[in-house]
Scaffold this motif. Structure first.
Motif, PDB file in Angstrom:
ATOM      1  N   ASP A 118      26.326  49.807  17.735  1.00  0.00           N
ATOM      2  CA  ASP A 118      26.912  48.752  18.552  1.00  0.00           C
ATOM      3  C   ASP A 118      26.739  47.426  17.824  1.00  0.00           C
ATOM      4  OD1 ASP A 118      27.322  46.665  20.455  1.00  0.00           O
ATOM      5  OD2 ASP A 118      26.970  48.074  22.088  1.00  0.00           O
ATOM      6  N   LYS A 142      32.563  49.413  17.550  1.00  0.00           N
ATOM      7  CA  LYS A 142      31.483  50.357  17.323  1.00  0.00           C
ATOM      8  C   LYS A 142      31.695  51.081  15.985  1.00  0.00           C
ATOM      9  CE  LYS A 142      29.998  49.590  21.571  1.00  0.00           C
ATOM     10  NZ  LYS A 142      30.156  50.608  22.620  1.00  0.00           N
ATOM     11  N   GLU A 144      26.168  56.287  17.057  1.00  0.00           N
ATOM     12  CA  GLU A 144      27.027  55.128  17.308  1.00  0.00           C
ATOM     13  C   GLU A 144      26.246  53.848  17.058  1.00  0.00           C
ATOM     14  OE1 GLU A 144      29.725  54.519  21.010  1.00  0.00           O
ATOM     15  OE2 GLU A 144      27.822  53.494  21.474  1.00  0.00           O
TER      16      GLU A 144
END
Length: 388
Positions: free
Chosen positions: A112, A92, A110
Motif C-alpha cells: 500500500d 497498490k 500487496e
C-alpha cells in the motif's frame, strides 16, 4: 534453468535505427543486486528483493522520477528472494513467487503506497516457482510461465476484489521461464523466454474477454532475462543474455502497428536480469548483472525534448511560467484526462474529460515545478511547467 554469475562477458553492440536519449539517474542507495522485482505507481518506481551476490534481499526502495531521489520503504514481509513477479493495480503494488537458493515460493503480497505497509494475500494458484512473469489489466492481476523444476506454460488470474486465483488457458507455444510480461490496453502479453537450451522470440497476446491466446508478433532480440515495461501502447525492452552467456545492451520497442523496432542502445553496461519500470512518460532501467551485481539507474526518453509519446498532435500550454491559470492545447482534441504531479512525484490534481477550451485553474498550487500528463484516446503526453 540456467543461472549465470560470471566474471566476464562478451561485448555485443546493437545497431541503432531510431533515436531516443538515455540519461544516468541517481543509483539505488541500497545493496547492488540482480534479478530484483519492480513496479510503478504514478510518478514513483519501486525496486525490491533480488540477489546481491551473496544473499537474497527483502528491502523495498522508492524512486521519485520527478525529483530523481530514492527513499527506503517498509521491507517486503515475505522471505528474501530473487526471480519474483511484480505488478501494480491502482495505488497498490504486488509481489509474489520467486526463490531463495533451491527454495521456491508461491506466496503473494500487496504493498500500500499510501500507508507504506505490506499485507499478505492469497497464495498464487499455481505451483511454487521462480522466473515467471506478471502484469495487470484493470483490477485483475496475472501470473504465468516460470520454472518449478520444469518449465511452465500455465496462466492464472487474480481478482483484486475477491482475492481469489482462477486458472486460465495456458499460454500458447512452449513452456518457458525468464520471459517478459506486460499489458497494453485491455490485452496482456508474454514474450520470449528460455527453455531446454532454446531462446524464444514469439510475442503471445492474451485476451481476457474470451480467455484466448494469439501470436501477435516477434521480438527482435535473441536473448532472455530481459528488462521490460510498457508506456501507453508501446512496450520497451532490452538488455539480456544469450545461450553463450553473452550480455547485451540492445534496446527495442514493440507495438501492434509497427512491430519490433531497434532503439538507441542502453547506455549502461551490458547486463541481464535488470529491472525496468515506467514513470512520467519515461522508461527507467537499472540494476542487474554485468560481471557483478549493479545498482545504477538510467532514464530513457522516447523523444528528445518534451515528450509526445503517442499523441498525433503537439501538446502546448501557456503561459509558462504560469500564475493562476493554464491554457492547454492539443490540436483538434477538445477533451482529455489531465493529471498534475509535483516535483516530489505526488499527484496534486486529476481531471477526467477536462474541457481544453477552458483555462485550467492552478491558483491553489504552490510555486514550483510540475509535470502535466494529458491522456486522450488511450495515448499520453507528459510536459513540464513552472508555477510562479
Amino acid at each position: 534453468m540456467k543461472k549465470y554469475l560470471l566474471s566476464s562477458a562478451l561485448v555485443i553492440s546493437s545497431i541503432v535505427h531510431a533515436q531516443g536519449t538515455w540519461t544516468q539517474k541517481a543509483s539505488l542507495p541500497g545493496p547492488a543486486r540482480t534479478n530484483a522485482a519492480a513496479f510503478s505507481i504514478g510518478a514513483k518506481g519501486y525496486v525490491c528483493t533480488g540477489y546481491d551476490g551473496s544473499v537474497c534481499l527483502n528491502d523495498l526502495w522508492e524512486f521519485n522520477a520527478a525529483a530523481n531521489t530514492w527513499s527506503q520503504k517498509a521491507n517486503f514481509i515475505g522471505a528474501p528472494r530473487e526471480g519474483a513477479v511484480a505488478f501494480s493495480i491502482g495505488t497498490k503494488g504486488y509481489v509474489g513467487t520467486g526463490r531463495q537458493d533451491t527454495i521456491m515460493y508461491k506466496d503473494f503480497y500487496e504493498y500500500d503506497q499510501t500507508n507504506n505497509t505490506w499485507t499478505q494475500k492469497a497464495d498464487f494458484g499455481g505451483t511454487k516457482r521462480a522466473e515467471a512473469v506478471g502484469f495487470s489489466i484493470g483490477t485483475m492481476g496475472y501470473i504465468g510461465t516460470g520454472f518449478d523444476g520444469a518449465n511452465k506454460a500455465d496462466f492464472w488470474e487474480w481478482n483484486s476484489t475477491t482475492n481469489m486465483w482462477t486458472q486460465k488457458l495456458a499460454i500458447g507455444g512452449v513452456p518457458r521461464n525468464s520471459a517478459i510480461g506486460y499489458s497494453i490496453g485491455s490485452m496482456g502479453y508474454i514474450a520470449g523466454g528460455y527453455a531446454s537450451g532454446n531462446i524464444y522470440q514469439d510475442i503471445m497476446e492474451y485476451n481476457p474477454a474470451n480467455n484466448s491466446w494469439n501470436i501477435a508478433g516477434m521480438t527482435n532480440l535473441y536473448m532472455y532475462s530481459i528488462a521490460c515495461c510498457a508506456i501507453n501502447n508501446i512496450a520497451y525492452y532490452g538488455t539480456g543474455i544469450d545461450d553463450n552467456a553473452s550480455y547485451y545492451n540492445s534496446f527495442s520497442s514493440w507495438d501492434a502497428s509497427s512491430g519490433s523496432l531497434p532503439l538507441t542502445a542502453f547506455s549502461g553496461s551490458m547486463r541481464y536480469n535488470a529491472v525496468a519500470f515506467a514513470a512520467l512518460g519515461n522508461v527507467y532501467l537499472g540494476t542487474g548483472f554485468d560481471s557483478w551485481v549493479t545498482s545504477d539507474l538510467w532514464e530513457y526518453t522516447p523523444l528528445v525534448g518534451d515528450q509526445e509519446q503517442d499523441l498525433p498532435v503537439q501538446v502546448a500550454f501557456f503561459p509558462n511560467p504560469a500564475q493562476n491559470s493554464l491554457q492547454v492545447k492539443a490540436g483538434p482534441i477538445r477533451q482529455a484526462d489531465i493529471k498534475i504531479y509535483d516535483v516530489r512525484g505526488s499527484l496534486v490534481c486529476a481531471l477526467a474529460n477536462a474541457d481544453l477550451g477552458e483555462k485550467l485553474d492552478i491558483s491553489s498550487l504552490e510555486k514550483g515545478v510540475y509535470f502535466l500528463s494529458l491522456t486522450a484516446g488511450g495515448k499520453t503526453s507528459v510536459k513540464k511547467f513552472v508555477k510562479d
